[in-house]
Scaffold this active site. Sequence first.
Site, PDB file in Angstrom:
ATOM      1  N   PRO A   1     -18.871 -34.887 -20.372  1.00  0.00           N
ATOM      2  CA  PRO A   1     -19.262 -36.210 -20.862  1.00  0.00           C
ATOM      3  C   PRO A   1     -20.286 -36.161 -21.985  1.00  0.00           C
ATOM      4  CG  PRO A   1     -20.179 -35.814 -18.683  1.00  0.00           C
ATOM      5  CD  PRO A   1     -19.233 -34.694 -18.971  1.00  0.00           C
ATOM      6  N   ASN A   2     -20.068 -37.064 -22.926  1.00  0.00           N
ATOM      7  CA  ASN A   2     -20.944 -37.309 -24.070  1.00  0.00           C
ATOM      8  C   ASN A   2     -20.902 -36.227 -25.137  1.00  0.00           C
ATOM      9  OD1 ASN A   2     -21.952 -39.814 -23.021  1.00  0.00           O
ATOM     10  ND2 ASN A   2     -23.163 -38.604 -21.594  1.00  0.00           N
TER      11      ASN A   2
ATOM     12  N   ARG B   1     -25.496 -37.582 -31.553  1.00  0.00           N
ATOM     13  CA  ARG B   1     -26.246 -37.760 -30.307  1.00  0.00           C
ATOM     14  C   ARG B   1     -27.469 -36.840 -30.281  1.00  0.00           C
ATOM     15  NH1 ARG B   1     -24.833 -35.144 -24.559  1.00  0.00           N
ATOM     16  NH2 ARG B   1     -26.535 -36.081 -23.383  1.00  0.00           N
TER      17      ARG B   1
ATOM     18  N   TYR C   1     -29.583 -31.435 -29.710  1.00  0.00           N
ATOM     19  CA  TYR C   1     -28.262 -30.805 -29.751  1.00  0.00           C
ATOM     20  C   TYR C   1     -27.838 -30.316 -31.124  1.00  0.00           C
ATOM     21  CZ  TYR C   1     -27.985 -32.894 -25.141  1.00  0.00           C
ATOM     22  OH  TYR C   1     -28.238 -33.239 -23.835  1.00  0.00           O
TER      23      TYR C   1
ATOM     24  N   ASN D   1     -18.820 -26.350 -20.610  1.00  0.00           N
ATOM     25  CA  ASN D   1     -20.054 -27.097 -20.785  1.00  0.00           C
ATOM     26  C   ASN D   1     -19.775 -28.436 -20.118  1.00  0.00           C
ATOM     27  OD1 ASN D   1     -22.198 -28.691 -21.530  1.00  0.00           O
ATOM     28  ND2 ASN D   1     -22.255 -27.979 -23.642  1.00  0.00           N
TER      29      ASN D   1
ATOM     30  N   ALA E   1     -23.636 -33.452 -18.159  1.00  0.00           N
ATOM     31  CA  ALA E   1     -24.385 -33.959 -17.009  1.00  0.00           C
ATOM     32  C   ALA E   1     -23.719 -33.639 -15.680  1.00  0.00           C
ATOM     33  CB  ALA E   1     -24.585 -35.463 -17.139  1.00  0.00           C
TER      34      ALA E   1
ATOM     35  N   GLU F   1     -20.528 -20.590 -18.082  1.00  0.00           N
ATOM     36  CA  GLU F   1     -21.159 -21.906 -18.254  1.00  0.00           C
ATOM     37  C   GLU F   1     -22.020 -21.878 -19.515  1.00  0.00           C
ATOM     38  OE1 GLU F   1     -24.548 -24.482 -15.804  1.00  0.00           O
ATOM     39  OE2 GLU F   1     -23.515 -22.833 -14.805  1.00  0.00           O
TER      40      GLU F   1
ATOM     41  N   HIS G   1     -24.633 -24.207 -22.174  1.00  0.00           N
ATOM     42  CA  HIS G   1     -25.441 -25.390 -22.494  1.00  0.00           C
ATOM     43  C   HIS G   1     -26.039 -25.176 -23.871  1.00  0.00           C
ATOM     44  CE1 HIS G   1     -25.030 -26.926 -18.480  1.00  0.00           C
ATOM     45  NE2 HIS G   1     -25.262 -25.704 -18.049  1.00  0.00           N
TER      46      HIS G   1
ATOM     47  N   ARG H   1     -36.249 -28.718 -20.292  1.00  0.00           N
ATOM     48  CA  ARG H   1     -36.049 -30.161 -20.336  1.00  0.00           C
ATOM     49  C   ARG H   1     -36.409 -30.797 -18.992  1.00  0.00           C
ATOM     50  NH1 ARG H   1     -30.540 -31.618 -22.874  1.00  0.00           N
ATOM     51  NH2 ARG H   1     -31.581 -33.647 -22.893  1.00  0.00           N
TER      52      ARG H   1
END
Length: 148
Positions: free
Chosen positions: A13-14, A21, A26, A77, A80, A101, A103, A110
């Site tokens: 998502p996103n 964004r 990012y 990735n 969320a 995985e 990110h 964060r």
Amino acid sequence: MTSSGTLLVLNGPNLNLLGSREPGIYGSATLADIEALCSNSAAELGFTARCVQSNHEGVLLDEIHQAREQAVGIVINAGAYTHTSVALRDALAAVNLPAVEVHISNVHAREEFRHRSYLSPVVSAVIVGAGINGYRLAIAQLAELLKD
């Protein structure tokens, strides 16, 4: 095992909003930039990248399930969903494919809720904070795992 085949690159998502964004977190690269990077990185190592992005958990689950028959490894990735989805964790464990995985940001620098990943215990490696280069590193790691 293999030095060719399809690598499924899943973005959650996103991530379709990359480039606009929160560029301070990012960067300015878009999802299209990441997909091109993945395709080129995979091709350099003798693989094909199949890139999928969805904001819907069920679509990501279906893609992981289909990977059993269509892919030799997974780069994920989950956005969320990394921090919330037992279902994605279980799907990755069930398909028995090597997975990495990724990110883009350093999730450990964060918010605290981002420090926990449901996926990390069932993947072969985790790459955080390397920007979009993390995808290249993930593909290289999968290629290494698959040749052993």
